[in-house]
Design a protein around this motif. Sequence first.
Motif, PDB file in Angstrom:
ATOM      1  N   HIS A 110      -1.347 -10.730  21.207  1.00 57.11           N
ATOM      2  CA  HIS A 110      -1.243  -9.275  21.165  1.00 57.11           C
ATOM      3  C   HIS A 110      -1.962  -8.584  22.326  1.00 57.11           C
ATOM      4  O   HIS A 110      -1.899  -7.366  22.446  1.00 57.11           O
ATOM      5  CB  HIS A 110      -1.819  -8.752  19.843  1.00 57.11           C
ATOM      6  CG  HIS A 110      -1.094  -9.266  18.634  1.00 57.11           C
ATOM      7  ND1 HIS A 110       0.107  -8.745  18.211  1.00 57.11           N
ATOM      8  CD2 HIS A 110      -1.376 -10.262  17.768  1.00 57.11           C
ATOM      9  CE1 HIS A 110       0.508  -9.386  17.130  1.00 57.11           C
ATOM     10  NE2 HIS A 110      -0.359 -10.325  16.835  1.00 57.11           N
ATOM     11  N   ASN A 112      -4.983  -8.164  22.468  1.00 56.05           N
ATOM     12  CA  ASN A 112      -5.928  -7.267  21.825  1.00 56.05           C
ATOM     13  C   ASN A 112      -6.391  -7.870  20.509  1.00 56.05           C
ATOM     14  O   ASN A 112      -5.662  -8.617  19.892  1.00 56.05           O
ATOM     15  CB  ASN A 112      -5.166  -5.983  21.501  1.00 56.05           C
ATOM     16  CG  ASN A 112      -6.094  -4.812  21.374  1.00 56.05           C
ATOM     17  OD1 ASN A 112      -7.009  -4.831  20.565  1.00 56.05           O
ATOM     18  ND2 ASN A 112      -5.855  -3.808  22.182  1.00 56.05           N
ATOM     19  N   VAL A 113      -7.605  -7.551  20.072  1.00 56.88           N
ATOM     20  CA  VAL A 113      -8.013  -8.012  18.741  1.00 56.88           C
ATOM     21  C   VAL A 113      -8.620  -6.899  17.899  1.00 56.88           C
ATOM     22  O   VAL A 113      -9.315  -7.156  16.933  1.00 56.88           O
ATOM     23  CB  VAL A 113      -9.018  -9.193  18.784  1.00 56.88           C
ATOM     24  CG1 VAL A 113      -8.318 -10.476  19.154  1.00 56.88           C
ATOM     25  CG2 VAL A 113     -10.172  -8.903  19.718  1.00 56.88           C
ATOM     26  N   GLU A 114      -8.383  -5.638  18.290  1.00 54.69           N
ATOM     27  CA  GLU A 114      -8.929  -4.533  17.507  1.00 54.69           C
ATOM     28  C   GLU A 114      -7.828  -3.706  16.864  1.00 54.69           C
ATOM     29  O   GLU A 114      -7.051  -3.038  17.534  1.00 54.69           O
ATOM     30  CB  GLU A 114      -9.791  -3.627  18.410  1.00 54.69           C
ATOM     31  CG  GLU A 114     -11.148  -4.205  18.769  1.00 54.69           C
ATOM     32  CD  GLU A 114     -12.015  -4.537  17.560  1.00 54.69           C
ATOM     33  OE1 GLU A 114     -12.020  -3.744  16.592  1.00 54.69           O
ATOM     34  OE2 GLU A 114     -12.668  -5.596  17.577  1.00 54.69           O
TER      35      GLU A 114
END
Lengths: 170, 346
Positions: A110, A112-114
């Motif tokens: 993604h 992203n991980v947030e």
Amino acid sequence: MLCQLCQKRVATVHFTQIINNNRVEMYLCEKCANEKGNMNFISPLSLGDFLSGFFSTDIGDSYIATPDVNTRCEVCGMSFNDFQSTGKIGCNNCYKIFGDRLKPIIKRLHGNVEHIGKAPSGFSDSMIKTTKEIEKLKEELNRAIQAEEYEKAALLRDKIKELESRSSGQ
Amino acid sequence: MFGENAKSVSESDVVFSSRIRLARNFKNYPFPFRMNEKQCREVIEKVKDTVFSTSYAAADSFRFYDISSMDPIERQAMVEKHLISPDLAAMQTLSGVIISKDENISIMINEEDHLRIQCLYRGMQLDRAWENCKRIDSMLEEKIDFAYDNSFGYLTCCPTNVGTGMRASVMLHLPALVMTGYIKGILDACSKLNVAVRGIYGEKSDASGNMFQISNQVTLGLTEEEIISSITNISSQIIQQERTLRSELYRQNSYRFEDRVFRSYGLISNARILSSEEAMKLLSDVRLGVDMGIIKDVDIDTLDEIMDITQPANLQKITGKALSAGERDIKRAEIIRDRLRHRPNT
Ligand SMILES: [Zn+2]
Ligand SMILES: [Zn+2]
């Protein structure tokens, strides 16, 4: 998912290369793939390719911690190996115990991980906290501008921007 | 099929339908593929209790279908009508679906995730689909503890769905882009933008009948509204190009264009044997003719209905018995002739 070489552009090419009789698979952006040259393309990327090859490798990421490979989730009985071979996670608890090892994979998928989208009502507290924090920072920013502390003001402005972009849309 | 007619919906000359799907899981049960039979049953019962005990259910009148007890043709018929996913239809373990009476909302139970909430509307209506998904999600959340993590968001069986758990997709009819070959550039551009392109009947099928589904791949780190606006923006660019090409093709050689459209109309209205593939191809031409105002005595709603009821499983459901491929092709031609002769709106 981001290119495994430059980590900047989105990977669109499934890149395979034979090095010392070993088959090396990578997911690259078009630019990096062209620069590597001399290769076989299997593109465009499909989820099938992706699941079979992707979870089993950790090219480009260096998480040093190597937890016990025999660890099994006490709720569903899955091991991290099971995840790597199926691409499926067993339960809520798996995300907790394998979280550190899932993080780089999720980041690759993604970029992203947030999570910043909708949250269950019990969790929206964090959103309220963010809103309050933004208000507090804005007051500080006003004070900094009035006191002509421009360096401090710039830092505060960046911080506000970051928080606002995270909480937008809720 | 969708309970409202095509003309009242925006962009319906190119956009066939819009869909939002949310993946959700119970916090206190393993994900479906790790559950035993008892757990599967409990999850189904808890979802049913929640949906049928709210006042919302009474208003919209939902109905529960036990997928496990349905035969393969019935299951496939629901896939063809876009009410359930091919994956749910293929489930060997206990699973079910709750569908609203207007067939716009489906809540699939024990697919890859415990819950897949889907809202489907014709034309360009992603915002409306999202509003409804959000409403159902909040309603379920009152009684069910979802698996959720502050950083990863909603937790899903496959890490490709974590975060929002949301897949926003639009089904586009792109005959002019296909005819001119420009479709390839569009597909390449989509893959660079992290947008997936698929055919009309599920993830593995080809784009038959010039229908293409585009959807987001990234589900984490963006808000639901950002995902919707990126799919909307990409779609509107594709829609614009499709429209430009349609009128350009018509301008360059209107006789040839009309000839193609009317030949297909003639064929499909008179043929005695029609394979699914040929029917889809002809329907695409007729749809193009109707959208461009060339064919005036058929409406899009009739074409939509024909497209769904002439898929293999629905054909057999209508006939009430299993049909061989050859028998289906005859039955398909018969039904299409009949529908085109008895047009409701002319
Ligand atoms: Zn690169
Ligand atoms: Zn587990």
